[in-house]
Design a protein around this motif. Structure first.
Motif, mmCIF file in Angstrom:
data_model
loop_
_atom_site.group_PDB
_atom_site.id
_atom_site.type_symbol
_atom_site.label_atom_id
_atom_site.label_comp_id
_atom_site.label_asym_id
_atom_site.label_seq_id
_atom_site.Cartn_x
_atom_site.Cartn_y
_atom_site.Cartn_z
ATOM 1 N N HIS A 24 0.469 -1.460 0.236
ATOM 2 C CA HIS A 24 -0.031 -0.120 0.054
ATOM 3 C C HIS A 24 0.547 1.237 -0.242
ATOM 4 O O HIS A 24 0.633 2.139 -0.742
ATOM 5 C CB HIS A 24 -0.530 0.277 1.211
ATOM 6 N N TRP A 25 1.612 0.896 0.831
ATOM 7 C CA TRP A 25 2.490 2.872 0.991
ATOM 8 C C TRP A 25 3.528 3.013 -0.257
ATOM 9 O O TRP A 25 3.590 3.984 -0.961
ATOM 10 C CB TRP A 25 4.043 2.186 2.199
ATOM 11 N N ALA A 26 3.991 1.310 -1.420
ATOM 12 C CA ALA A 26 4.059 1.633 -2.863
ATOM 13 C C ALA A 26 3.265 2.254 -3.245
ATOM 14 O O ALA A 26 4.252 2.588 -4.258
ATOM 15 C CB ALA A 26 5.191 0.598 -3.040
ATOM 16 N N LEU A 29 23.553 7.066 6.914
ATOM 17 C CA LEU A 29 22.615 5.916 6.482
ATOM 18 C C LEU A 29 21.417 6.171 6.999
ATOM 19 O O LEU A 29 21.190 6.660 7.941
ATOM 20 C CB LEU A 29 23.365 5.306 8.182
ATOM 21 N N ASP A 30 20.395 6.125 6.654
ATOM 22 C CA ASP A 30 19.137 6.709 6.461
ATOM 23 C C ASP A 30 18.153 4.962 7.136
ATOM 24 O O ASP A 30 18.250 3.675 6.128
ATOM 25 C CB ASP A 30 18.204 6.493 5.166
ATOM 26 N N ILE A 31 17.296 5.039 8.068
ATOM 27 C CA ILE A 31 16.764 4.034 8.902
ATOM 28 C C ILE A 31 15.141 3.625 8.573
ATOM 29 O O ILE A 31 14.668 4.590 8.893
ATOM 30 C CB ILE A 31 17.374 3.884 9.509
ATOM 31 N N GLY A 32 15.232 2.658 7.909
ATOM 32 C CA GLY A 32 13.409 2.840 7.875
ATOM 33 C C GLY A 32 13.401 3.671 6.636
ATOM 34 O O GLY A 32 12.480 4.747 6.553
ATOM 35 N N PHE A 33 13.696 3.622 4.988
ATOM 36 C CA PHE A 33 13.420 4.461 4.103
ATOM 37 C C PHE A 33 12.569 4.596 3.679
ATOM 38 O O PHE A 33 11.786 6.158 3.359
ATOM 39 C CB PHE A 33 14.715 4.525 3.564
ATOM 40 N N GLY A 34 11.524 4.038 4.090
ATOM 41 C CA GLY A 34 10.126 3.523 3.532
ATOM 42 C C GLY A 34 9.885 3.513 1.955
ATOM 43 O O GLY A 34 10.784 2.220 1.276
ATOM 44 N N ASN A 35 9.808 4.344 0.714
ATOM 45 C CA ASN A 35 10.329 4.072 -0.388
ATOM 46 C C ASN A 35 11.240 5.635 -1.230
ATOM 47 O O ASN A 35 11.083 5.844 -2.281
ATOM 48 C CB ASN A 35 9.046 5.418 -1.610
ATOM 49 N N ALA A 65 10.429 -5.522 0.788
ATOM 50 C CA ALA A 65 10.994 -5.054 -1.257
ATOM 51 C C ALA A 65 9.762 -4.674 -1.750
ATOM 52 O O ALA A 65 10.089 -3.891 -2.719
ATOM 53 C CB ALA A 65 10.274 -6.476 -0.943
ATOM 54 N N PRO A 66 8.322 -3.935 -1.484
ATOM 55 C CA PRO A 66 7.931 -3.583 -2.127
ATOM 56 C C PRO A 66 8.386 -1.760 -2.474
ATOM 57 O O PRO A 66 8.346 -1.754 -2.586
ATOM 58 C CB PRO A 66 6.568 -3.276 -1.835
ATOM 59 N N MET A 67 8.740 -1.226 -0.423
ATOM 60 C CA MET A 67 8.695 -0.179 -1.214
ATOM 61 C C MET A 67 10.728 -0.037 -1.408
ATOM 62 O O MET A 67 10.924 0.500 -2.248
ATOM 63 C CB MET A 67 8.899 0.295 0.468
#
Length: 205
Positions: free
Chosen positions: A16-18, A48-54, A75-77
Motif C-alpha cells: 500500500h505504501w509503495a 545511513l537512513d534507517i527505515g527508508f520507506g519509499n 521489498a515492495p518499498m
C-alpha cells in the motif's frame, strides 16, 4: 529480529505504501527539513537512513551528502525507492533490504544516521540503536523523527472523531514497538544512553 514488522511491511502495508508513494510523501514531508537540519549533513558525509520507506529521506539526504545508504525491511518499498532514485538520476544513493536492528553494517562506515518514523518499531531498541552506533564513526551523529505523545499531535483530533463511529486500537502511550515507542523523552534518553549514545537532545516539532 523484527519478524512481525517484516511480515507486515512485505505484505499489505508495504504494498500500500509503495502503491501510494506520493500520498505518503505528502503526509510525512513536513518532517524532512527538521530531520535533515538536525542531522547537520555536510557534502563530505556518508549517511545511513534507517527505515527508508519509499526512499524519500534517503534521496534528500543524498542531495546534501557524498553518499547515502537506505535500509528497510520492505521489498515492495525497496523496489519503489530504487525506481525513484533512478528517475532522479541519483548515483550517490543505494538501498538495501534488511533489519537495521541486526544488519551487519560495516563498522564506522557512516558519519550520520537519520530516520523519519523508522526506528519506532525495533523489537529491542537498545540492540537496534547499538547496532546503528557501531556503524557510525567516532563522533558520528544520529537524528530521528518519531511521534510525540498522541494527545499533542494534530491527528488526535481526527482519531477522536473517528472513534465516535468505530472502535480503534488503544493509542495511549506505550514504550513497546509502535508509534508511541519514543513519545516519552526520558525513555528515549535512557534507551540511547544504554545503546552508547551521549549528548542527547529531544525537541518537539
Amino acid at each position: 529480529m523484527n519478524s512481525q514488522q517484516a511480515a507486515a511491511w512485505n505484505g499489505y502495508e508495504g504494498r500500500h505504501w509503495a502503491d501510494h508513494q506520493a500520498r505518503y510523501d505528502a503526509l510525512n514531508d513536513g518532517a524532512n527539513t527538521p530531520l535533515l537540519d538536525a542531522a547537520a549533513i555536510t557534502p563530505a558525509d556518508r549517511v545511513l537512513d534507517i527505515g527508508f520507506g519509499n526512499g524519500r529521506t534517503t534521496r534528500l539526504a543524498a542531495g546534501r551528502a557524498a553518499y547515502a545508504l537506505g535500509i528497510d525491511l520492505s521489498a515492495p518499498m525497496l523496489e519503489r525507492a530504487r525506481a525513484s532514485a533512478a528517475a532522479e538520476c541519483l548515483d550517490q544513493v543505494e538501498f538495501v533490504r534488511g533489519d537495521a536492528q541486526v544488519y551487519g553494517f560495516e563498522e564506522a562506515a557512516f558519519d550520520v544516521a537519520v530516520s523519519r518514523l523508522g526506528i519506532m518499531f525495533f523489537a529491542d531498541p537498545v540492540e537496534g540503536f547499538g547496532n546503528i552506533g557501531r556503524a557510525l564513526r567516532p563522533g558520528g551523529r544520529l537524528a530521528f523523527v518519531c511521534p510525540q505523545e498522541f494527545g499533542r499531535m494534530d491527528q488526535s483530533t481526527v482519531f477522536a472523531a473517528i472513534g465516535e463511529h468505530v472502535r480503534l486500537s488503544d493509542l495511549s502511550h506505550s514504550t513497546g514497538p509502535g508509534p508511541q515507542a519514543f513519545a516519552d523523552p526520558g525513555h528515549t534518553r535512557r534507551v540511547l544512553a544504554d545503546a552508547g549514545f551521549d549528548d542527547v537532545a529531544v525537541e518537539g516539532v
